[in-house]
Motif scaffolding. Structure first.
Motif, short mmCIF file in Angstrom:
data_model
loop_
_atom_site.label_atom_id
_atom_site.label_comp_id
_atom_site.label_asym_id
_atom_site.label_seq_id
_atom_site.Cartn_x
_atom_site.Cartn_y
_atom_site.Cartn_z
N VAL A 91 -6.00 6.16 3.20
CA VAL A 91 -4.82 5.49 3.88
C VAL A 91 -4.85 5.52 5.47
CG1 VAL A 91 -2.31 6.32 4.30
CG2 VAL A 91 -2.66 5.92 2.25
N ARG A 92 -5.69 6.99 6.15
CA ARG A 92 -6.01 6.51 7.63
C ARG A 92 -6.73 5.41 8.45
NH1 ARG A 92 -9.87 9.25 4.93
NH2 ARG A 92 -12.73 8.64 5.99
N HIS A 93 -7.33 4.36 6.97
CA HIS A 93 -7.47 3.71 7.85
C HIS A 93 -6.49 2.21 7.51
CE1 HIS A 93 -11.61 5.06 8.53
NE2 HIS A 93 -11.47 5.01 6.81
N VAL A 94 -5.65 2.48 6.81
CA VAL A 94 -5.18 1.71 5.90
C VAL A 94 -4.13 0.80 7.44
CG1 VAL A 94 -2.91 0.73 4.79
CG2 VAL A 94 -5.53 0.83 4.32
N VAL A 95 -3.28 2.64 7.37
CA VAL A 95 -2.00 2.67 9.06
C VAL A 95 -2.59 1.80 9.82
CG1 VAL A 95 -0.83 4.27 6.77
CG2 VAL A 95 -1.89 5.20 9.28
N LYS A 96 -3.85 1.64 10.30
CA LYS A 96 -4.43 0.64 12.35
C LYS A 96 -4.35 -0.11 11.70
CE LYS A 96 -6.32 5.91 13.27
NZ LYS A 96 -7.98 6.21 12.90
N LEU A 97 -5.24 -0.87 10.98
CA LEU A 97 -5.61 -2.23 10.16
C LEU A 97 -4.22 -3.13 9.52
CD1 LEU A 97 -7.97 -4.08 10.90
CD2 LEU A 97 -8.72 -3.03 8.21
N PHE A 98 -3.27 -2.22 8.58
CA PHE A 98 -2.70 -4.09 7.85
C PHE A 98 -1.53 -4.22 8.39
CE2 PHE A 98 -6.63 -2.74 5.31
CZ PHE A 98 -6.19 -4.04 4.35
N SER A 99 -0.65 -5.09 8.81
CA SER A 99 0.23 -5.18 8.67
C SER A 99 1.54 -5.25 7.69
CB SER A 99 1.01 -6.94 9.08
OG SER A 99 0.17 -7.31 9.97
N MET A 100 1.12 -5.61 6.51
CA MET A 100 1.70 -5.36 5.28
C MET A 100 1.29 -4.42 3.97
SD MET A 100 4.76 -7.17 3.00
CE MET A 100 6.34 -7.02 3.86
N ILE A 101 1.74 -3.84 3.45
CA ILE A 101 0.92 -2.57 2.29
C ILE A 101 2.22 -3.37 0.87
CG2 ILE A 101 0.64 -0.78 0.95
CD1 ILE A 101 0.32 0.38 3.90
N GLN A 102 1.05 -3.65 0.33
CA GLN A 102 2.04 -4.61 -0.99
C GLN A 102 1.36 -4.06 -2.02
OE1 GLN A 102 2.43 -8.33 -1.68
NE2 GLN A 102 1.86 -9.73 0.53
N SER A 103 0.92 -2.39 -1.92
CA SER A 103 0.25 -1.42 -3.19
C SER A 103 1.10 -0.13 -2.97
CB SER A 103 -1.06 -1.69 -3.21
OG SER A 103 -1.54 -1.88 -2.12
N VAL A 104 2.11 -0.41 -2.55
CA VAL A 104 2.65 1.25 -2.97
C VAL A 104 3.33 1.37 -4.51
CG1 VAL A 104 5.12 2.93 -2.20
CG2 VAL A 104 3.12 1.12 -0.41
N ASP A 105 2.94 2.26 -5.40
CA ASP A 105 3.25 2.09 -6.73
C ASP A 105 2.83 3.74 -7.25
OD1 ASP A 105 0.58 3.56 -6.39
OD2 ASP A 105 -0.10 2.06 -8.25
N ARG A 106 3.05 4.95 -6.38
CA ARG A 106 3.23 5.83 -6.40
C ARG A 106 3.40 7.63 -5.67
NH1 ARG A 106 -1.46 4.61 -5.49
NH2 ARG A 106 -3.59 6.27 -4.35
N LEU A 107 3.97 8.97 -6.15
CA LEU A 107 4.69 9.12 -4.48
C LEU A 107 3.81 9.69 -4.18
CD1 LEU A 107 7.69 10.81 -7.20
CD2 LEU A 107 8.28 9.27 -5.27
N SER A 108 2.49 9.98 -4.96
CA SER A 108 2.17 11.12 -3.76
C SER A 108 1.49 9.79 -2.06
CB SER A 108 0.69 10.88 -4.21
OG SER A 108 -0.26 10.19 -5.32
#
Length: 230
Positions: A91-108
């Protein structure tokens, strides 16, 4: 690497098929966004796609996206969507690079995304991935758990819930594919009513089934092979 002329022809063919499907459904083709899936596609080919007018790109793997765009970022008028399964430790990499996250599927995952997005001072658009076919080999929350994930996202100030995503079964049975896409639209409508919150995006449909998805209300179609080849 695919030639420019061939990619241009493929893109025109995909756009025409989207327009025809939208017309059959009484929709405006402009309401359907092509997310070009660039898994395994060289950075130079992504640039060709950009030059031909594509502005939204989807990557399945965080590490590949980092290698491809980390030092050679996309132009500022593009969107980079994560469409593959997201491990919490990435996640730490994703929040810097991506404009949208299409794969959120769990509370954690919601919790970690919120924490990391806050640290970056970003508000990140996301979609909830739902495994409507309930296939064990596929990711996504169970439809009965979707409301719980939606609620958590609505309580996360640094995440902007935009809609839902699903993957249809790999089958030649059109009625089964259509049933899954229609079920995602119905679930979206139910969640909108329950939470009094607009969920405008439905990401559904890939190379094998995007025309059915458009007929059933897709606002995003994730196209790889039909554009870039096998």
């Amino acid at each position: 690497m695919i030639e420019r002329d061939r990619l241009a022809a493929n893109l025109e063919r995909v756009r025409r098929r989207i327009a025809q499907a939208a017309e059959r459904a009484g929709r405006d083709p402009a309401t359907v966004k092509i997310v070009a899936v660039t898994k395994g596609v060289p950075r130079a080919t992504v640039q060709l796609a950009y030059d031909l007018g594509l502005r939204a790109f989807g990557e399945n793997r965080v590490q590949e996206a980092l290698q491809k765009f980390g030092t050679d970022p996309l132009p500022s008028d593009t969107e980079l969507h994560l469409i593959g399964y997201l491990q919490t430790n990435k996640v730490r990499h994703v929040v810097k690079l991506f404009s949208m996250i299409q794969s959120v599927d769990r509370l954690s995952l919601v919790e970690e995304l919120e924490r990391r997005a806050e640290g970056q001072g970003r508000r990140i658009p996301v979609l909830v991935q739902v495994n409507l076919a309930r296939e064990p080999q596929k990711h996504g929350c169970d439809p009965l758990e979707a409301a719980e994930v939606v609620r958590a996202l609505l309580e996360a100030p640094h995440l902007e819930l935009r809609g839902l995503i699903t993957v249809a079964p790999l089958t030649s049975c059109e009625s089964e594919i259509r049933r899954v896409f229609a079920a995602l639209r119905t679930l979206r409508d139910q969640l909108e009513d329950y939470f009094s919150y607009s969920l405008p995006e439905l990401s559904m449909g890939m190379t094998n089934d995007f025309e059915i998805a458009v007929e059933e209300g897709a606002t995003m179609v994730r196209i790889g092979r039909a554009l870039f080849g096998a």
